[in-house]
Scaffold this motif. Structure first.
Motif, PDB file in Angstrom:
ATOM      1  N   SER A  81     -37.632 -22.266 -24.098  1.00 58.08           N
ATOM      2  CA  SER A  81     -37.445 -20.812 -24.040  1.00 58.08           C
ATOM      3  C   SER A  81     -35.970 -20.442 -23.928  1.00 58.08           C
ATOM      4  CB  SER A  81     -38.198 -20.235 -22.841  1.00 58.08           C
ATOM      5  OG  SER A  81     -39.584 -20.343 -23.020  1.00 58.08           O
ATOM      6  N   ASP A 108     -42.237 -26.602 -21.835  1.00 56.94           N
ATOM      7  CA  ASP A 108     -42.868 -25.298 -21.644  1.00 56.94           C
ATOM      8  C   ASP A 108     -44.332 -25.501 -21.281  1.00 56.94           C
ATOM      9  OD1 ASP A 108     -43.435 -22.322 -21.902  1.00 56.94           O
ATOM     10  OD2 ASP A 108     -41.400 -22.401 -22.694  1.00 56.94           O
ATOM     11  N   SER A 135     -47.942 -19.494 -17.849  1.00 60.26           N
ATOM     12  CA  SER A 135     -47.728 -18.190 -18.497  1.00 60.26           C
ATOM     13  C   SER A 135     -47.371 -18.351 -19.972  1.00 60.26           C
ATOM     14  CB  SER A 135     -46.633 -17.403 -17.774  1.00 60.26           C
ATOM     15  OG  SER A 135     -45.466 -18.182 -17.611  1.00 60.26           O
ATOM     16  N   GLY A 137     -45.302 -17.301 -22.953  1.00 62.47           N
ATOM     17  CA  GLY A 137     -44.107 -16.670 -23.478  1.00 62.47           C
ATOM     18  C   GLY A 137     -43.968 -16.952 -24.959  1.00 62.47           C
ATOM     19  N   SER A 138     -42.790 -16.722 -25.494  1.00 62.48           N
ATOM     20  CA  SER A 138     -42.578 -16.876 -26.938  1.00 62.48           C
ATOM     21  C   SER A 138     -42.751 -18.319 -27.396  1.00 62.48           C
ATOM     22  CB  SER A 138     -41.185 -16.361 -27.315  1.00 62.48           C
ATOM     23  OG  SER A 138     -40.187 -16.973 -26.523  1.00 62.48           O
ATOM     24  N   ALA A 167     -49.566 -13.351 -19.547  1.00 66.31           N
ATOM     25  CA  ALA A 167     -48.277 -13.199 -20.232  1.00 66.31           C
ATOM     26  C   ALA A 167     -47.124 -13.433 -19.262  1.00 66.31           C
ATOM     27  CB  ALA A 167     -48.178 -11.805 -20.843  1.00 66.31           C
ATOM     28  N   ARG A 168     -46.012 -13.964 -19.770  1.00 69.65           N
ATOM     29  CA  ARG A 168     -44.849 -14.281 -18.936  1.00 69.65           C
ATOM     30  C   ARG A 168     -43.970 -13.051 -18.769  1.00 69.65           C
ATOM     31  NH1 ARG A 168     -41.846 -19.729 -20.396  1.00 69.65           N
ATOM     32  NH2 ARG A 168     -43.970 -20.418 -19.891  1.00 69.65           N
ATOM     33  N   GLU A 171     -40.360 -12.387 -20.117  1.00 64.46           N
ATOM     34  CA  GLU A 171     -40.098 -12.146 -21.533  1.00 64.46           C
ATOM     35  C   GLU A 171     -40.643 -10.812 -22.006  1.00 64.46           C
ATOM     36  OE1 GLU A 171     -40.767 -15.397 -24.193  1.00 64.46           O
ATOM     37  OE2 GLU A 171     -40.183 -16.898 -22.728  1.00 64.46           O
ATOM     38  N   SER A 175     -43.290 -11.519 -24.844  1.00 66.22           N
ATOM     39  CA  SER A 175     -44.462 -12.260 -24.398  1.00 66.22           C
ATOM     40  C   SER A 175     -45.743 -11.599 -24.899  1.00 66.22           C
ATOM     41  CB  SER A 175     -44.471 -12.361 -22.870  1.00 66.22           C
ATOM     42  OG  SER A 175     -45.647 -12.994 -22.419  1.00 66.22           O
ATOM     43  N   GLN A 178     -47.045 -12.283 -28.374  1.00 69.32           N
ATOM     44  CA  GLN A 178     -47.727 -13.547 -28.663  1.00 69.32           C
ATOM     45  C   GLN A 178     -49.239 -13.370 -28.718  1.00 69.32           C
ATOM     46  OE1 GLN A 178     -45.450 -15.723 -29.595  1.00 69.32           O
ATOM     47  NE2 GLN A 178     -43.995 -14.185 -28.839  1.00 69.32           N
TER      48      GLN A 178
END
Length: 282
Positions: A81, A108, A135, A137-138, A167-168, A171, A175, A178
């Motif tokens: 990330s 990640d 979580s 994220g991207s 979701a994170r 971000e 996030s 995603q």
């Protein structure tokens, strides 16, 4: 050193060794309170031999319960990330990432790759909850999307194993994006005639539940796992009512048609193989 000091040191070493052996041999179940041999728990797929409570396990252990020995090959392990939003709470986001990498040994919260289930190749990925609460994220969204796209390219069905807090937050909108990204990838998978088996483990919540995790052609749940968007405490505080016993647990969701069936870890491999046979080849 006198004889008294010598004997004192020996006694300390023996006591320390006995303590280590005792702690390594036994484990207490956090659900039923019973004490069991650690080997018994391991033989029961890291579940309590007395009450079958499923202890938390790592992403790689979950993948190992499903795939044939030494057949799993990881994809995209080097992706990490970034911090485009320069997010900071009590710590900087990059510092949290570095700490999670040191803690888990992975880059990640999602591990993906290809493995065999009773000799049949399948694309499979799992969340690591120990990495920032699993979580999404991207990087997680990208890895899930790549896992699905690789499945399309090679004509392989996809198995996802979810265990996430959602979701994170570090971000933000990146996030949340995603959710749409992973769902769109699964739409492409379906159009190619390939199947998605979604295995939900404790806990599966938030944006993960609200996106790809509930889009499985077959949805399997781990016994007793919490599966929800908003947790029961949040709902109770919002509606100011007491929720039913077992609300949002796997068995409750099965009774209400939200998951297809609940499966003990010992049966994951055979059940998934049966579903793969049902899907057939492309």
């Amino acid at each position: 050193m006198g004889i008294k000091d010598f004997l004192t040191e020996k006694i300390k070493k023996v006591s320390s060794t006995k303590k280590d052996i005792k702690e390594n041999l036994w484990s207490k179940c956090s659900h039923c309170g019973e004490i069991s041999y650690c080997q018994e728990i391991e033989d029961n797929f890291q579940c309590c031999p007395k009450c079958d409570f499923h202890f938390p396990v790592s992403a790689l252990q979950k993948i190992g319960f499903i795939t044939d020995e030494n057949t799993f090959t990881e994809f995209d392990s080097g992706i990490r990330s970034l911090d485009p939003l320069k997010f900071r709470d009590s710590k900087k986001y990059p510092d949290r990432i570095k700490a999670a990498v040191r803690k888990t040994g992975i880059n990640d919260a999602f591990i993906s790759g290809v493995g065999a289930v009773n000799g049949r190749e399948v694309n499979i990925g799992a969340f690591e909850f120990a990495f920032l609460g699993g979580s999404m994220g991207s990087v997680v969204g990208e890895k899930i999307t790549r896992l699905v796209e690789n499945g399309i390219h090679h004509g392989r069905h996809v198995v996802t194993i979810s265990c996430s807090g959602g979701a994170r937050m570090q971000e933000s909108i990146l996030s949340l994006m995603q959710m749409a990204k992973t769902s769109a990838a699964l739409t492409k998978l379906k159009k190619e005639g390939l199947g998605h088996i979604s295995l939900l483990t404790d806990p599966t919540t938030g944006g993960v539940t609200a996106s790809y995790a509930m889009l499985g052609d077959i949805i399997i749940a781990e016994p007793g796992s919490l599966i929800c968007f908003a947790g029961p405490r949040v709902i109770e505080q919002t509606i100011r009512q007491k929720l039913p016993e077992g609300f949002q647990r796997a068995e409750f969701l099965q009774e209400h048609g939200m998951v297809d069936f609940v499966s003990h870890r010992r049966d994951w491999k055979n059940n998934i193989h049966t579903v793969l046979d049902f899907f057939g080849k492309q």
